[in-house]
Design an enzyme around this catalytic site. Structure first.
Site, short mmCIF file in Angstrom:
data_model
loop_
_atom_site.label_atom_id
_atom_site.label_comp_id
_atom_site.label_asym_id
_atom_site.label_seq_id
_atom_site.Cartn_x
_atom_site.Cartn_y
_atom_site.Cartn_z
N HIS A 1 -3.50 -5.59 1.22
CA HIS A 1 -2.78 -5.84 2.46
C HIS A 1 -2.80 -7.33 2.82
CE1 HIS A 1 -2.23 -1.68 4.08
NE2 HIS A 1 -3.25 -1.42 3.28
N GLU B 1 -1.07 -8.85 4.97
CA GLU B 1 -0.91 -9.01 6.42
C GLU B 1 -2.24 -8.91 7.16
OE1 GLU B 1 -0.78 -4.54 5.91
OE2 GLU B 1 -0.31 -6.33 4.75
N CYS C 1 0.84 -1.20 0.00
CA CYS C 1 0.00 0.00 0.00
C CYS C 1 0.88 1.26 0.00
CB CYS C 1 -0.97 -0.04 1.18
SG CYS C 1 -2.37 1.11 1.01
#
Length: 232
Positions: free
Chosen positions: A204, A206, A86
């Site tokens: 994302h 994660e 990002c």
């Protein structure tokens, strides 16, 4: 593997990637403050999401001049690996470590939602172990995530197998309604450099790396990266 996570003023996703890497992926992780031009022997460096320097001027434009970025540039020249997520992807484009630019979303609005992406590259470490026919669900949260490159660059990215992901529908259809929600050129959600050592993506992974959150699609991407990094 020792992984460094860079922290800029305004980073807010650093803890997320630290948790994913040090938890289920069992990696040694060290936070790297942006003013210290030392990677402390980290083999993989991650630029996390957030709003570095408040995203003033242009997302990633100020962070690109942080002292640690000079060392990251040298790290890349030595063949070291970098992942930008990002805002980290925005920093990578501003530093010209990956091709293209990230512009304001086509609707001029911040978008926070689950997105579906399909792996494209079969040689990049981040996608090598993924199923190219599968649609992976990974959250996005950005206002300037519209990938742009000129026609020559887009053709080179395709020819060199540098396109990591494209936005798609839940069934993997690239032309699904609202699949390319931010208006990215060719629906591109992530790219790598020609050497396949620097990886940038807007979604994302994660945030999709924990069974308690009901989604581990991102974990598969990070596992693939860790398994093949350095083997480009």
């Amino acid at each position: 593997m020792k992984v460094g996570v860079v922290v800029f003023p305004g980073s807010n996703c650093d803890q997320d990637i630290v948790d994913a890497l040090s938890g289920p992926l069992e990696q040694q992780v060290e936070r790297l403050w942006h003013k210290t031009p030392d990677l402390h022997g980290c083999e993989l460096v991650v630029l996390p999401g957030g709003f570095s320097y408040g995203d003033y001027l242009r997302s990633g434009a100020i962070a690109r001049f942080s002292p640690i970025m000079q060392e990251i540039g040298r790290h890349v020249q030595r063949g070291g690996s970098v992942l930008g997520i990002c805002n980290g992807f925005q920093v990578l484009t501003e530093a010209h470590l990956v091709p293209g630019a990230l512009l304001r979303n086509q609707e001029r609005q911040f978008v926070c939602r689950n997105a579906w992406i399909q792996p494209v590259s079969r040689t990049a470490a981040l996608t090598r172990d993924l199923d190219p026919t599968q649609a992976y669900c990974v959250p996005v949260a950005h206002g300037e995530g519209r990938f742009y490159a000129d026609d020559a660059t887009l053709a080179a990215l395709a020819d060199n197998d540098q396109i990591l992901f494209r936005y798609c529908g839940t069934d993997g259809a690239l032309d699904a309604t609202d699949a390319n929600f931010n208006g990215s050129s060719h629906g591109i959600a992530g790219v790598c450099n020609a050497e396949r050592t620097v990886f940038g993506l807007m979604p994302h992974p994660e945030r999709a790396a924990d069974a308690d959150l009901g989604n581990t699609d991102g974990l598969a991407m990070l596992r693939s990266l860790l398994r093949h990094v350095g083997a480009a």
